[in-house]
Design a protein around this motif. Sequence first.
Motif, mmCIF file in Angstrom:
data_model
loop_
_atom_site.group_PDB
_atom_site.id
_atom_site.type_symbol
_atom_site.label_atom_id
_atom_site.label_comp_id
_atom_site.label_asym_id
_atom_site.label_seq_id
_atom_site.Cartn_x
_atom_site.Cartn_y
_atom_site.Cartn_z
ATOM 1 N N LEU A 11 0.828 -1.165 0.001
ATOM 2 C CA LEU A 11 0.009 0.094 0.072
ATOM 3 C C LEU A 11 0.851 1.244 0.186
ATOM 4 O O LEU A 11 1.694 1.419 0.922
ATOM 5 C CB LEU A 11 -0.889 0.095 1.177
ATOM 6 N N GLN A 13 1.014 5.058 0.238
ATOM 7 C CA GLN A 13 0.319 6.258 0.772
ATOM 8 C C GLN A 13 1.079 7.677 0.348
ATOM 9 O O GLN A 13 2.155 7.676 0.514
ATOM 10 C CB GLN A 13 0.126 6.214 2.231
ATOM 11 N N ASP A 15 0.282 11.593 0.150
ATOM 12 C CA ASP A 15 -0.399 12.837 0.557
ATOM 13 C C ASP A 15 0.251 14.174 -0.207
ATOM 14 O O ASP A 15 1.402 14.186 -0.403
ATOM 15 C CB ASP A 15 0.136 13.180 2.177
ATOM 16 N N ASP A 116 -4.930 13.552 -1.316
ATOM 17 C CA ASP A 116 -4.196 12.508 -0.356
ATOM 18 C C ASP A 116 -4.806 11.065 -0.827
ATOM 19 O O ASP A 116 -6.030 10.983 -1.067
ATOM 20 C CB ASP A 116 -4.505 12.471 1.180
ATOM 21 N N ASP A 118 -4.338 6.622 -1.300
ATOM 22 C CA ASP A 118 -3.472 5.251 -0.949
ATOM 23 C C ASP A 118 -3.788 4.377 -2.408
ATOM 24 O O ASP A 118 -4.896 4.339 -2.873
ATOM 25 C CB ASP A 118 -4.176 4.424 -0.033
ATOM 26 N N ARG A 120 -3.067 0.690 -4.052
ATOM 27 C CA ARG A 120 -2.909 -0.805 -3.465
ATOM 28 C C ARG A 120 -2.192 -1.247 -4.812
ATOM 29 O O ARG A 120 -2.434 -1.398 -6.044
ATOM 30 C CB ARG A 120 -4.204 -1.645 -3.530
ATOM 31 N N ASP A 137 -7.029 2.661 -3.710
ATOM 32 C CA ASP A 137 -7.550 1.905 -2.535
ATOM 33 C C ASP A 137 -8.583 3.163 -1.950
ATOM 34 O O ASP A 137 -9.421 2.650 -1.547
ATOM 35 C CB ASP A 137 -6.534 1.390 -1.646
#
Length: 161
Positions: A11, A13, A15, A116, A118, A120, A137
């Motif tokens: 994952l 992430q 931002d 922001d 996420d 996968r 995600d």
Amino acid sequence: MEIGFARAGKLLQIDDARIIFKNFSGEESKFNRAGDRNFAVHIDDTELADQLIADGWNVTVKPPKEEGDDPYMYIKVKIKFNDRGPKVFLKSGKHVRRLSEQNVGLLDSIDILRVDLDLRAYDWEVNGKTGRTAYLDSINVEQNLNRFEEYYENEFEECED
């Protein structure tokens, strides 16, 4: 742009991302089959791109258009709705709403202030070839409101088609 990893690197992430080539509606075009929802995340740092590539992420690197410029780098992201997601949130002024497969196409036409998200990872192998596809995600999009949208935010009600 800030990057982090979760779930054993599966994952990604990000931002304060900059998204490009938006096609949340899945509209057919010269570069897209009808129904394929997708976008790309711009990568603005070559060291970060190198790290992502080393971690298995599929980063597209286009050579600089002019001498002295940096290469143009991005990750293509697919959007597939199912029982697991993606979870799509739109913050417009003081209001936050969760978008569905039916209305996520709104993101193609709004002015975006901040994102922001996420991603996968889906690692695949077909006929001896391997790769990684990035799937959305979850995403939190903050709309950049113009002065009229801000003024009427609490009084205006959108018409449904």
